[in-house]
Motif scaffolding. Sequence first.
Motif, short mmCIF file in Angstrom:
data_model
loop_
_atom_site.label_atom_id
_atom_site.label_comp_id
_atom_site.label_asym_id
_atom_site.label_seq_id
_atom_site.Cartn_x
_atom_site.Cartn_y
_atom_site.Cartn_z
N THR A 119 0.92 -1.17 -0.01
CA THR A 119 0.09 -0.07 0.05
C THR A 119 0.84 1.34 -0.21
N ASP A 120 2.19 1.05 -0.19
CA ASP A 120 3.09 2.19 -0.28
C ASP A 120 2.59 2.85 -1.58
N TRP A 121 2.23 1.97 -2.73
CA TRP A 121 2.13 2.15 -4.14
C TRP A 121 0.62 2.10 -4.55
N ARG A 122 0.55 2.64 -5.77
CA ARG A 122 -0.85 2.42 -6.54
C ARG A 122 -0.73 2.31 -7.83
N ARG A 123 -0.99 1.19 -8.49
CA ARG A 123 -0.91 1.06 -9.87
C ARG A 123 -2.23 2.02 -10.35
N GLN A 124 -1.85 2.60 -11.71
CA GLN A 124 -3.05 3.46 -11.99
C GLN A 124 -3.83 3.03 -13.08
N SER A 125 -4.78 3.42 -13.08
CA SER A 125 -5.95 3.17 -14.29
C SER A 125 -6.91 4.45 -14.48
N LEU A 179 9.49 -14.72 -13.74
CA LEU A 179 8.85 -14.71 -14.97
C LEU A 179 9.97 -14.72 -16.26
N GLY A 180 11.01 -14.64 -15.82
CA GLY A 180 12.16 -14.72 -16.72
C GLY A 180 12.45 -13.24 -17.06
N GLY A 181 13.85 -13.16 -17.48
CA GLY A 181 14.40 -11.62 -17.76
C GLY A 181 14.68 -10.86 -16.45
N ASP A 182 14.73 -9.72 -16.80
CA ASP A 182 15.17 -8.70 -15.35
C ASP A 182 14.30 -8.98 -14.40
N ALA A 183 14.77 -9.23 -13.01
CA ALA A 183 14.03 -9.20 -11.96
C ALA A 183 13.52 -7.58 -11.58
N GLY A 184 12.46 -7.47 -10.74
CA GLY A 184 12.30 -6.01 -10.76
C GLY A 184 10.79 -5.90 -11.16
N LEU A 185 10.15 -4.65 -11.04
CA LEU A 185 8.98 -4.20 -11.22
C LEU A 185 8.80 -3.74 -12.87
N HIS A 186 8.06 -4.22 -13.55
CA HIS A 186 8.06 -4.02 -15.03
C HIS A 186 7.07 -2.96 -15.38
N PHE A 187 7.30 -2.19 -16.25
CA PHE A 187 6.48 -1.30 -16.85
C PHE A 187 6.24 -1.33 -18.14
N LEU A 214 2.70 3.91 -11.85
CA LEU A 214 2.75 3.69 -10.54
C LEU A 214 3.10 5.10 -9.67
N ASP A 215 1.99 5.42 -8.89
CA ASP A 215 2.04 6.42 -8.00
C ASP A 215 2.18 6.10 -6.31
N SER A 216 3.06 7.01 -5.79
CA SER A 216 3.17 6.78 -4.36
C SER A 216 1.84 6.96 -3.65
N SER A 217 1.68 6.12 -2.57
CA SER A 217 0.18 6.34 -1.73
C SER A 217 0.35 7.93 -0.98
N ARG A 218 1.36 8.09 -0.53
CA ARG A 218 1.61 9.14 0.32
C ARG A 218 1.60 10.53 -0.54
N THR A 219 1.09 11.63 -0.22
CA THR A 219 1.24 12.82 -1.03
C THR A 219 1.80 13.95 -0.10
N ASP A 220 2.45 13.69 0.84
CA ASP A 220 3.11 14.48 2.01
C ASP A 220 4.66 14.76 1.76
N LEU A 221 4.98 14.11 0.62
CA LEU A 221 6.67 14.32 0.46
C LEU A 221 6.96 15.80 0.06
N LEU A 222 7.81 16.41 1.03
CA LEU A 222 8.47 17.55 1.01
C LEU A 222 9.94 17.61 0.52
N TRP A 223 10.69 18.55 1.12
CA TRP A 223 12.07 18.25 1.07
C TRP A 223 12.58 16.69 1.10
N GLY A 224 13.42 16.36 0.43
CA GLY A 224 13.96 14.94 0.54
C GLY A 224 15.03 14.51 -0.56
N THR A 225 15.39 13.40 -0.44
CA THR A 225 16.46 12.83 -1.33
C THR A 225 15.61 11.53 -1.90
#
Length: 386
Positions: free
Chosen positions: A61-67, A105-113, A130-141
């Motif tokens: 739930t840190d992330w939401r796939r978009q539709s 599934l074969g190929g590169d491991a990770g999240l595929h877009f 894919l969007d982050s669920s949190r929308t409170d991200l201010l100063w950061g790295t």
Amino acid sequence: MPPIINILLFIISWLVAPSAGNCECGYTAAIGSSTLQTSNFLFTDIIESDFLHIRNISLDTDWRRQSFAVTPEAGRGPYGMNFTVNNVLSNPISDLNNWTGPGVLGGDAGLHFTVDHGIPTDGYVKVSELDSSRTDLLWGTYRASMKLSLTPGTCAAFFWYFNDSQEIDMEFLSSQFIVENNTFPVNLVLQSDQSVQAGFNAAGSSNFKLVNLPFNPTIGYHEYRFDFVPGNVIFLADDKELATMDSSAVPKQPGHLILTNWSNGNNKWSFGPPAEDSVISVAYVKAYFNSSLSDRQSAWATRCKGSISPDAICAIPDLEHPPNPAAPASTGTISTPATFFFSDQKNMTDNQTVYHKSKGTTTALGVFQQTIAMLVTLTFIITILL
């Protein structure tokens, strides 16, 4: 109450009670550039996602796939875009303790877009976001490990977004990649009121830079990063500075993170659609930031008031080599299979609002195994005491 009962109650409370966090006052990073002298910034909140091992992104739930759909008119292209949940697909390494090898599934491991190939019969190209669920991200790295596609006709992007005039973009146009002369540019953009008025075209302004990467981004994973602090945005790749922007276009509002791969046939940007399915892979996202939420700020102030022990603030490790879990020997790059996550360490993300540990340690099986281990320990201790 018999002494033995007191002892057992103490042991039980010790086993189940959470320990104090080692990083509960935050995470610090050195932010430096040619215009911004090296400084240490303290970030109080964290999002870490290990996509090499997350088996089902829909459960995180840190992330939401978009539709959603974007019309050709709204997207300023000959085709519309259909952002499709199934075009964001988990392809983890099967062994949770392994950091190398292909995905299940074969190929590169990770999240595929994926961007689907060919001219769409309904006028809408199937694309991914894919969007982050949190929308409170201010100063950061903010950091993402990505392997890009060489298939022409797409735009892959890692960016921070508040609205169309407050946006920090790292965008990769596959049509700009030319292997023969090592041309692999990244488009670095701060969207502003001026770029919106110019039809979302920041080119020619100080808020747009086209920078050639010192590596081929389609061969292996590399870390793309932007440091967003008051008045400055510094862009980096594999910990090397690409550009710094310090203008009124630097956002001042909180936003969220977005990963995307898209095409709408616009002959001034994405081109395409691609002749074959175009897939980018993402190994991780790491975000260390200050929240704009008053309850998160109050929680930090409460737990960090008074004297702060040296363990209360943790330094974010520098990236020593590209984060390549399976770098081919022919590339000359160094394979760095393991990637550091605070959320994989004991007591380093206490008091954070993280939903999901990187390797799924919060699963029902994990809880069951921990419960069994605790019962075995209790049985052993009771046997000794009795």
